[in-house]
Design a protein around this motif. Structure first.
Motif, PDB file in Angstrom:
ATOM      1  N   SER A 197     -29.333   3.845 -29.205  1.00 23.14           N
ATOM      2  CA  SER A 197     -28.997   3.389 -27.937  1.00 23.14           C
ATOM      3  C   SER A 197     -29.765   2.330 -27.656  1.00 23.14           C
ATOM      4  CB  SER A 197     -29.444   4.614 -26.813  1.00 23.14           C
ATOM      5  OG  SER A 197     -28.426   5.523 -27.493  1.00 23.14           O
ATOM      6  N   MET A 198     -28.938   1.367 -26.668  1.00 26.75           N
ATOM      7  CA  MET A 198     -29.637   0.342 -26.485  1.00 26.75           C
ATOM      8  C   MET A 198     -28.798  -0.386 -25.059  1.00 26.75           C
ATOM      9  SD  MET A 198     -28.754  -2.337 -29.697  1.00 26.75           S
ATOM     10  CE  MET A 198     -29.302  -1.156 -30.666  1.00 26.75           C
ATOM     11  N   VAL A 199     -29.794  -1.007 -24.416  1.00 31.11           N
ATOM     12  CA  VAL A 199     -28.953  -2.000 -23.326  1.00 31.11           C
ATOM     13  C   VAL A 199     -29.271  -3.346 -23.505  1.00 31.11           C
ATOM     14  CG1 VAL A 199     -29.027  -2.325 -20.800  1.00 31.11           C
ATOM     15  CG2 VAL A 199     -29.519  -0.115 -21.550  1.00 31.11           C
ATOM     16  N   LYS A 200     -28.226  -4.097 -23.984  1.00 35.93           N
ATOM     17  CA  LYS A 200     -28.543  -5.472 -24.075  1.00 35.93           C
ATOM     18  C   LYS A 200     -28.350  -6.211 -22.713  1.00 35.93           C
ATOM     19  CE  LYS A 200     -25.292  -8.132 -25.812  1.00 35.93           C
ATOM     20  NZ  LYS A 200     -24.424  -8.942 -26.970  1.00 35.93           N
ATOM     21  N   TYR A 256     -28.719 -16.071 -22.754  1.00 37.57           N
ATOM     22  CA  TYR A 256     -29.901 -15.727 -23.230  1.00 37.57           C
ATOM     23  C   TYR A 256     -29.916 -14.185 -23.218  1.00 37.57           C
ATOM     24  CZ  TYR A 256     -34.500 -15.559 -25.125  1.00 37.57           C
ATOM     25  OH  TYR A 256     -35.820 -15.283 -26.065  1.00 37.57           O
ATOM     26  N   THR A 257     -30.445 -13.679 -23.997  1.00 33.01           N
ATOM     27  CA  THR A 257     -30.181 -12.086 -24.333  1.00 33.01           C
ATOM     28  C   THR A 257     -31.447 -11.454 -24.712  1.00 33.01           C
ATOM     29  OG1 THR A 257     -27.834 -12.041 -25.127  1.00 33.01           O
ATOM     30  CG2 THR A 257     -29.261 -10.176 -25.954  1.00 33.01           C
ATOM     31  N   GLY A 258     -31.825 -10.207 -24.150  1.00 31.42           N
ATOM     32  CA  GLY A 258     -32.919  -9.407 -24.573  1.00 31.42           C
ATOM     33  C   GLY A 258     -32.195  -7.832 -24.626  1.00 31.42           C
ATOM     34  N   ILE A 259     -33.289  -6.932 -24.961  1.00 35.70           N
ATOM     35  CA  ILE A 259     -33.032  -5.671 -25.304  1.00 35.70           C
ATOM     36  C   ILE A 259     -33.733  -4.557 -24.801  1.00 35.70           C
ATOM     37  CG2 ILE A 259     -32.242  -3.979 -27.081  1.00 35.70           C
ATOM     38  CD1 ILE A 259     -31.396  -5.948 -28.845  1.00 35.70           C
ATOM     39  N   PHE A 260     -33.197  -3.549 -23.954  1.00 38.51           N
ATOM     40  CA  PHE A 260     -34.075  -2.394 -23.930  1.00 38.51           C
ATOM     41  C   PHE A 260     -33.650  -1.355 -24.838  1.00 38.51           C
ATOM     42  CE2 PHE A 260     -33.454  -4.298 -19.603  1.00 38.51           C
ATOM     43  CZ  PHE A 260     -34.984  -4.244 -19.257  1.00 38.51           C
ATOM     44  N   GLY A 261     -34.651  -0.629 -25.454  1.00 40.96           N
ATOM     45  CA  GLY A 261     -34.224   0.343 -26.291  1.00 40.96           C
ATOM     46  C   GLY A 261     -35.153   1.678 -26.111  1.00 40.96           C
ATOM     47  N   ASP A 262     -35.130   2.536 -27.161  1.00 35.12           N
ATOM     48  CA  ASP A 262     -35.703   4.046 -27.012  1.00 35.12           C
ATOM     49  C   ASP A 262     -35.303   4.642 -25.325  1.00 35.12           C
ATOM     50  OD1 ASP A 262     -37.236   3.686 -29.220  1.00 35.12           O
ATOM     51  OD2 ASP A 262     -39.116   2.950 -28.128  1.00 35.12           O
ATOM     52  N   VAL A 263     -33.857   4.523 -25.393  1.00 35.51           N
ATOM     53  CA  VAL A 263     -33.268   5.370 -24.405  1.00 35.51           C
ATOM     54  C   VAL A 263     -33.385   6.690 -24.370  1.00 35.51           C
ATOM     55  CG1 VAL A 263     -31.006   5.679 -23.153  1.00 35.51           C
ATOM     56  CG2 VAL A 263     -31.680   3.556 -23.969  1.00 35.51           C
ATOM     57  N   ALA A 264     -33.896   7.598 -23.319  1.00 35.93           N
ATOM     58  CA  ALA A 264     -33.896   8.855 -23.406  1.00 35.93           C
ATOM     59  C   ALA A 264     -33.060   9.441 -22.278  1.00 35.93           C
ATOM     60  CB  ALA A 264     -35.211   9.392 -23.170  1.00 35.93           C
ATOM     61  N   GLY A 265     -32.492  10.784 -22.465  1.00 36.59           N
ATOM     62  CA  GLY A 265     -31.699  11.404 -21.355  1.00 36.59           C
ATOM     63  C   GLY A 265     -30.641  12.212 -21.932  1.00 36.59           C
ATOM     64  N   THR A 266     -29.660  12.671 -20.928  1.00 36.93           N
ATOM     65  CA  THR A 266     -28.667  13.553 -21.593  1.00 36.93           C
ATOM     66  C   THR A 266     -27.326  13.059 -21.034  1.00 36.93           C
ATOM     67  OG1 THR A 266     -28.963  14.908 -19.592  1.00 36.93           O
ATOM     68  CG2 THR A 266     -30.180  15.521 -21.278  1.00 36.93           C
ATOM     69  N   LEU A 267     -26.391  13.624 -21.832  1.00 42.88           N
ATOM     70  CA  LEU A 267     -24.910  13.320 -21.447  1.00 42.88           C
ATOM     71  C   LEU A 267     -24.259  14.731 -21.522  1.00 42.88           C
ATOM     72  CD1 LEU A 267     -22.387  11.890 -21.228  1.00 42.88           C
ATOM     73  CD2 LEU A 267     -22.313  11.660 -23.686  1.00 42.88           C
ATOM     74  N   THR A 268     -23.583  15.333 -20.613  1.00 43.87           N
ATOM     75  CA  THR A 268     -22.697  16.516 -20.672  1.00 43.87           C
ATOM     76  C   THR A 268     -21.136  16.336 -20.496  1.00 43.87           C
ATOM     77  OG1 THR A 268     -24.396  17.677 -19.140  1.00 43.87           O
ATOM     78  CG2 THR A 268     -22.305  18.572 -19.430  1.00 43.87           C
ATOM     79  N   LEU A 269     -20.727  16.949 -21.715  1.00 45.80           N
ATOM     80  CA  LEU A 269     -19.218  16.495 -21.706  1.00 45.80           C
ATOM     81  C   LEU A 269     -18.505  17.818 -21.861  1.00 45.80           C
ATOM     82  CD1 LEU A 269     -19.254  13.750 -24.600  1.00 45.80           C
ATOM     83  CD2 LEU A 269     -18.289  13.472 -22.041  1.00 45.80           C
ATOM     84  N   ASP A 317     -24.528  -4.955 -21.755  1.00 45.38           N
ATOM     85  CA  ASP A 317     -23.720  -4.400 -22.747  1.00 45.38           C
ATOM     86  C   ASP A 317     -24.564  -3.367 -23.352  1.00 45.38           C
ATOM     87  OD1 ASP A 317     -21.242  -6.444 -23.084  1.00 45.38           O
ATOM     88  OD2 ASP A 317     -23.095  -7.752 -23.131  1.00 45.38           O
ATOM     89  N   ILE A 318     -23.867  -2.093 -23.303  1.00 47.88           N
ATOM     90  CA  ILE A 318     -24.625  -0.806 -23.663  1.00 47.88           C
ATOM     91  C   ILE A 318     -24.025  -0.190 -24.786  1.00 47.88           C
ATOM     92  CG2 ILE A 318     -25.314   1.247 -22.542  1.00 47.88           C
ATOM     93  CD1 ILE A 318     -24.838  -0.128 -19.894  1.00 47.88           C
ATOM     94  N   ILE A 319     -24.937   0.533 -25.604  1.00 49.35           N
ATOM     95  CA  ILE A 319     -24.475   1.194 -26.716  1.00 49.35           C
ATOM     96  C   ILE A 319     -25.202   2.482 -26.453  1.00 49.35           C
ATOM     97  CG2 ILE A 319     -24.716   1.563 -29.264  1.00 49.35           C
ATOM     98  CD1 ILE A 319     -24.747  -1.469 -29.551  1.00 49.35           C
ATOM     99  N   GLY A 320     -24.343   3.524 -26.187  1.00 48.89           N
ATOM    100  CA  GLY A 320     -24.750   4.931 -25.925  1.00 48.89           C
ATOM    101  C   GLY A 320     -24.675   5.910 -27.124  1.00 48.89           C
ATOM    102  N   ALA A 321     -25.650   6.353 -27.837  1.00 53.09           N
ATOM    103  CA  ALA A 321     -25.621   7.251 -28.794  1.00 53.09           C
ATOM    104  C   ALA A 321     -26.097   8.618 -28.396  1.00 53.09           C
ATOM    105  CB  ALA A 321     -26.130   6.800 -30.159  1.00 53.09           C
TER     106      ALA A 321
END
Length: 212
Positions: free
Chosen positions: A49-52, A63-76, A205-209
């Protein structure tokens, strides 16, 4: 001697080729079919998971940077996607860019005043959804983003990417993944250094795994 070695290699390849050809191709475990989603509470996969973020740099380039090591929950609930809830934290202190100098500047301590960007010990950012409007495989997700000590409403446009069960050798967990996009203004979160030559608008631009 050389001829013997070449002959041995050729024979080995000839024997191995039919065996390799008989091996079934490995199927991709994830499917873009929403029917592959199972309900429940998922945990963010920090490794995938990451937030670009992207800003306009002086009007010359993005110009681009990244936040990684995302933690948390998703209820579906696959039968009621509009009831989905997400609550994730993003460690701002682990921000990274292509430039070690810029990364250091983002985390540079304040020198007798306010830090230019996040400072030396920034608190984690957090996004908590407040509503989801699902349409097919897309959804508009509204929520509250807390960044740099400021909380503001943010809207993200999310799309389902894939779901399924990981191979046993990779943990065997149920996985689901999404992408999302959105825009914030960093000045609203108290990060105004360099505006306007470095844009106020920040494209996300977010990738949520997620796994369970």
């Amino acid at each position: 001697m050389r001829l013997a070695i070449l002959t041995t290699l050729a024979l080995t390849a000839a024997v191995a080729a039919p065996i390799i050809a008989q091996q079934p191709p490995m199927a991709v475990p994830g499917s873009p079919n929403p029917a592959s989603i199972t309900g429940g509470t998922y945990t963010a996969d920090p490794a995938h998971s990451m937030v670009k973020w992207t800003v306009n740099h002086l009007g010359f380039t993005p110009y681009t940077g990244i936040f990684g090591d995302v933690a948390g929950t998703l209820t579906l609930d696959p039968k009621n996607l509009s009831a989905a809830k997400v609550d994730v934290t993003i460690p701002v202190s682990k921000v990274t860019t292509a430039s070690s100098g810029l990364t250091a500047h983002l985390l540079k301590p304040a020198a007798g005043g306010k830090a230019d960007f996040f400072g030396a010990s920034p608190a984690d950012a957090r996004f908590v959804s407040t509503g989801v409007v699902a349409t097919g495989q897309s959804a508009r997700v509204t929520g509250n983003l807390t960044l740099n000590g400021v909380t503001k409403p943010v809207t993200l446009d999310a799309k389902f990417f894939g779901a399924g069960k990981a191979p046993a050798m990779m943990g065997g967990k149920e996985n689901v993944g999404f992408t999302a996009t959105g825009t914030i203004r960093r000045s609203e979160f108290g990060v105004a250094y360099g505006i306007p030559i470095v844009s106020d608008a920040v494209q996300l631009d977010i990738i949520g795994a997620f796994q369970k």
